[in-house]
Enzyme design. Structure first.
Site, PDB file in Angstrom:
ATOM      1  N   ASP A 156      -8.777  -5.900  -5.483  1.00 52.12           N
ATOM      2  CA  ASP A 156      -8.378  -4.646  -4.838  1.00 52.12           C
ATOM      3  C   ASP A 156      -9.133  -3.485  -5.482  1.00 52.12           C
ATOM      4  O   ASP A 156      -9.011  -3.237  -6.677  1.00 52.12           O
ATOM      5  CB  ASP A 156      -6.867  -4.470  -5.002  1.00 52.12           C
ATOM      6  N   SER A 161       0.841  -1.193   0.000  1.00 54.52           N
ATOM      7  CA  SER A 161       0.000   0.000   0.000  1.00 54.52           C
ATOM      8  C   SER A 161       0.879   1.248   0.000  1.00 54.52           C
ATOM      9  O   SER A 161       1.679   1.425  -0.918  1.00 54.52           O
ATOM     10  CB  SER A 161      -0.961  -0.031   1.198  1.00 54.52           C
ATOM     11  N   HIS A 175      -8.244  -4.821  -1.069  1.00 56.82           N
ATOM     12  CA  HIS A 175      -6.914  -4.243  -0.912  1.00 56.82           C
ATOM     13  C   HIS A 175      -6.118  -4.965   0.172  1.00 56.82           C
ATOM     14  O   HIS A 175      -4.926  -5.228   0.012  1.00 56.82           O
ATOM     15  CB  HIS A 175      -7.059  -2.754  -0.569  1.00 56.82           C
TER      16      HIS A 175
END
Length: 294
Positions: A241, A76, A274
């Site tokens: 995601d 991320s 995600h």
């Protein structure tokens, strides 16, 4: 998937950690005391970027006497930093493993960022960032973190975890407006729990840093930035995601390849959106081990 018996791993925080209330967090950010005033910086804290984070990490490694990195990896926002590393310090990093991230923040994620930030700004207690020592914008932070939680997950997670169950078996949502479904209750509780240690301004600063991210910053073009990269790259995406869709990650991998970069792509299968980049990362263990050994 990282062998700590073989590799020396350095893990560092960034500026503006969103949880400055935790005793072990020693980050510098808007909640930190400005030595010139004796009060928290608040919104007078300068805008910071992913490149700022990486530059500080580089200085940390210099202070430790590190001359070269076998690899840089992160998920991320850590993935954004990974891309920044191989552009800012191409001779310092041999390999890069960015997970659930792209080399620039695209319009889809910029839109999500606004949805995460606005609940804080719309809370009257935010007071343009001047709330330290006063009632904090807790409601805004809770709602921001609820949105973050929901957008970081996947629909399969929601169906498996909650279905259409009621928050309380005795409170039929049909009978009263205040009666909720279980997913509503879970999001509220998750947001409230995380808000206890979070700082509203720090969330906004991290949000801004991610929004500003683009490896092309300081280069004539995105392609020029990619051409500056010397590291081998393994891009890892998560199948559903919503924030960094695998299609976007794959698109960037193709651009890297067309520009002559040594790049490979791997997609994790997960119901967790995600967050699948974390919960399913062991699926990439073999690939990561081989990549590092090359």
């Amino acid at each position: 998937p990282l062998d700590t018996d073989k590799y020396f791993i350095v893990s560092s925080d960034t500026l503006c950690n969103l949880n400055p209330k935790l005793p072990k967090v020693v980050t510098t950010g808007p909640a930190s005391v400005n030595p010139a005033t004796g009060k928290p910086y608040g919104m007078s804290f300068p805008v910071v970027t992913i490149q700022d984070f990486v530059n500080l990490q580089y200085k940390l490694l210099q202070s430790l006497g590190v001359k070269k990195l076998k690899a840089v990896t992160g998920a991320s926002m850590g993935g954004l930093q990974t891309f920044q590393w191989i552009v800012s310090y191409p001779d310092f990093v041999e390999k890069a493993i960015p997970v659930i991230a792209t080399p620039r923040t695209q319009a889809w994620l910029l839109g999500w960022g606004k949805l995460w930030a606005d609940p804080i700004k719309l809370d009257p207690k935010w007071n343009n960032g001047d709330y330290y020592g006063k009632a904090e914008p807790v409601d805004g932070v809770i709602y921001s973190l609820m949105l973050t939680t929901m957008s970081a997950q996947g629909f399969e997670w929601a169906e498996k975890s909650f279905e259409r169950k009621w928050a309380s078996a005795e409170k039929d949502p049909l009978k009263a407006m205040e009666n909720d479904f279980l997913v509503h209750d879970a999001l509220q509780k998750a947001g409230a729990a995380r808000a206890k240690t979070a700082d509203a301004n720090s969330i906004l600063y991290l949000n801004k840093a991610c929004a500003l991210f683009d490896i092309a910053n300081g280069f004539p073009s995105y392609e020029d930035a990619v051409k500056a990269i010397k590291a081998k790259v393994l891009m890892i995406a998560a199948s559903n995601d919503l924030l960094f869709p695998p299609e976007q990650v794959k698109e960037h991998a193709e651009i890297f390849k067309k520009l002559g970069k040594d790049v490979s792509y791997l997609e994790l299968k997960s119901p967790n959106g995600h967050l699948g980049g974390l919960t399913a990362i062991t699926q990439a263990s073999e690939a990561i081990t081989k990549f590092l050994a090359q």
